[in-house]
Design an enzyme around this catalytic site. Sequence first.
Site, PDB file in Angstrom:
ATOM      1  N   GLU A  96       0.655  -1.092  -0.016  1.00 54.94           N
ATOM      2  CA  GLU A  96       0.199   0.046   0.147  1.00 54.94           C
ATOM      3  C   GLU A  96       0.781   1.353  -0.181  1.00 54.94           C
ATOM      4  O   GLU A  96       0.511   2.255  -0.955  1.00 54.94           O
ATOM      5  CB  GLU A  96      -0.888  -0.178   0.658  1.00 54.94           C
ATOM      6  CG  GLU A  96      -1.853   1.543   1.237  1.00 54.94           C
ATOM      7  CD  GLU A  96      -2.791   1.373  -0.121  1.00 54.94           C
ATOM      8  OE1 GLU A  96      -3.501   2.619   0.339  1.00 54.94           O
ATOM      9  OE2 GLU A  96      -3.364   0.209  -0.709  1.00 54.94           O
ATOM     10  N   HIS A 138       2.562   1.699  -3.479  1.00 50.95           N
ATOM     11  CA  HIS A 138       1.398   2.210  -4.493  1.00 50.95           C
ATOM     12  C   HIS A 138       1.491   3.657  -4.178  1.00 50.95           C
ATOM     13  O   HIS A 138       1.607   4.509  -4.781  1.00 50.95           O
ATOM     14  CB  HIS A 138       0.679   1.892  -4.286  1.00 50.95           C
ATOM     15  CG  HIS A 138      -0.644   2.403  -5.166  1.00 50.95           C
ATOM     16  ND1 HIS A 138      -0.860   2.221  -6.243  1.00 50.95           N
ATOM     17  CD2 HIS A 138      -2.139   2.920  -4.987  1.00 50.95           C
ATOM     18  CE1 HIS A 138      -2.254   2.827  -6.621  1.00 50.95           C
ATOM     19  NE2 HIS A 138      -2.258   3.270  -5.933  1.00 50.95           N
ATOM     20  N   HIS A 162     -11.960   5.354  -8.401  1.00 50.03           N
ATOM     21  CA  HIS A 162     -10.111   5.417  -8.588  1.00 50.03           C
ATOM     22  C   HIS A 162      -9.757   4.665  -9.071  1.00 50.03           C
ATOM     23  O   HIS A 162      -8.412   5.649  -9.642  1.00 50.03           O
ATOM     24  CB  HIS A 162     -10.121   4.831  -7.097  1.00 50.03           C
ATOM     25  CG  HIS A 162      -8.353   5.104  -6.034  1.00 50.03           C
ATOM     26  ND1 HIS A 162      -7.965   6.368  -6.834  1.00 50.03           N
ATOM     27  CD2 HIS A 162      -7.339   5.156  -6.548  1.00 50.03           C
ATOM     28  CE1 HIS A 162      -6.724   6.961  -6.296  1.00 50.03           C
ATOM     29  NE2 HIS A 162      -6.238   4.976  -5.870  1.00 50.03           N
ATOM     30  N   HIS A 211     -20.664  -8.495 -16.282  1.00 46.25           N
ATOM     31  CA  HIS A 211     -18.669  -8.178 -17.046  1.00 46.25           C
ATOM     32  C   HIS A 211     -18.670  -9.484 -18.632  1.00 46.25           C
ATOM     33  O   HIS A 211     -18.540  -8.625 -19.316  1.00 46.25           O
ATOM     34  CB  HIS A 211     -18.052  -8.246 -16.052  1.00 46.25           C
ATOM     35  CG  HIS A 211     -16.570  -7.633 -15.994  1.00 46.25           C
ATOM     36  ND1 HIS A 211     -16.938  -7.017 -16.753  1.00 46.25           N
ATOM     37  CD2 HIS A 211     -15.327  -8.706 -16.470  1.00 46.25           C
ATOM     38  CE1 HIS A 211     -15.150  -6.451 -17.099  1.00 46.25           C
ATOM     39  NE2 HIS A 211     -14.188  -7.982 -16.641  1.00 46.25           N
ATOM     40  N   HIS A 241      -4.465  -8.199 -16.678  1.00 51.15           N
ATOM     41  CA  HIS A 241      -6.112  -8.056 -17.138  1.00 51.15           C
ATOM     42  C   HIS A 241      -6.192  -6.258 -17.226  1.00 51.15           C
ATOM     43  O   HIS A 241      -6.919  -5.868 -18.358  1.00 51.15           O
ATOM     44  CB  HIS A 241      -7.201  -8.403 -16.733  1.00 51.15           C
ATOM     45  CG  HIS A 241      -8.589  -8.664 -16.990  1.00 51.15           C
ATOM     46  ND1 HIS A 241      -8.640  -8.751 -18.411  1.00 51.15           N
ATOM     47  CD2 HIS A 241      -9.892  -9.113 -16.914  1.00 51.15           C
ATOM     48  CE1 HIS A 241     -10.046  -8.941 -18.697  1.00 51.15           C
ATOM     49  NE2 HIS A 241     -10.852  -8.701 -18.364  1.00 51.15           N
TER      50      HIS A 241
END
Length: 330
Positions: free
Chosen positions: A72, A75, A134, A244, A302
């Site tokens: 975290e 990032h 986000h 999806h 992906h």
Amino acid sequence: MQLTWLLRITLVFTLLVILMGAYTRLSDAGLGCPDWPGCYGHIKVPTQDHELSHAQSLFPDHDIEPEKAWLEMIHRYIAGGLGLLVLCIWFLCLKTPDAPKKLPLFIVLLILFQGALGMWTVTMKLMPIVVMSHLLGGFSLISLLLLLYLRTRPRRIVASDTSVQNLAPLALVSLFVLIGQIMLGGWTSSNYAALACTALPICEGNWMDNLAIADAFSPFQGQHPSFEFGVLDYHARMTIHIAHRIGAIITASLLLLLAYRLFVSTQLKALSLLLVGLLILQVSLGISNVVMHLPLGIAVSHNGGAALLLLTLVTINYFLWHKSSSTSRV
């Protein structure tokens, strides 16, 4: 030239931030640090005994997991670096007489808002609507940076190519459909619905009689101590996953049609082939996620594939909609 190279570096760096964000999310490290902008009350991940004791006293309900906390924080660090790069781009655009002015300012405002979304992702305990926003913010940022890069390069004449001149509306529709599919992907991930269906091509069982559309797509899901690992029941998650997959079929069909129509253009044939190649890769990664039960590397790839598809469509739309006679810059 300086601005062009900075934009190239920033585009690659933005893709890295997007991939790191996906890796953090898919590693269940989104709450690796339960506070913001620090981590358990520290600038860095607490590792010393006295730091760990202080952190545990501040957050007694949290088990401190250093590996997730570091994911975290890394990032956050690289996202902060991206913010500095965007500020440098803005200043260079202000100093360059013929560079766009409003677009880089909008990008600066977007990355500030993206930072706020990053904070809310933590403070609102991974609320799906915030997590998805986000993710979309990151995709919007890299798309606008590419658009700025294209606008700072020498103009290419494509509007005179009559073989593809009438394809601009189809390209724009394809772009919006892809954005919708990316939103569905973000909603699937943020609701932990990626493994709700494990059979191909749609879902196992009598899925048509078990759809829960209202619950699946409600933006607000009530009050919960945390949204980590999802709060929706199986039927709602299954509905999201199915949406999806159906979206993927529609999107792939439309993009293949666009690529086929673009192939006749000598100027856009390479982009047409790139679009097909990325689409095949993305579909293969999506199927692999299902068959192999969401391996981390493939799941992150992906996300990266979606970003590259989006950038390809932004480029195609830029060339198709650009009028060679226009000399104005925003």
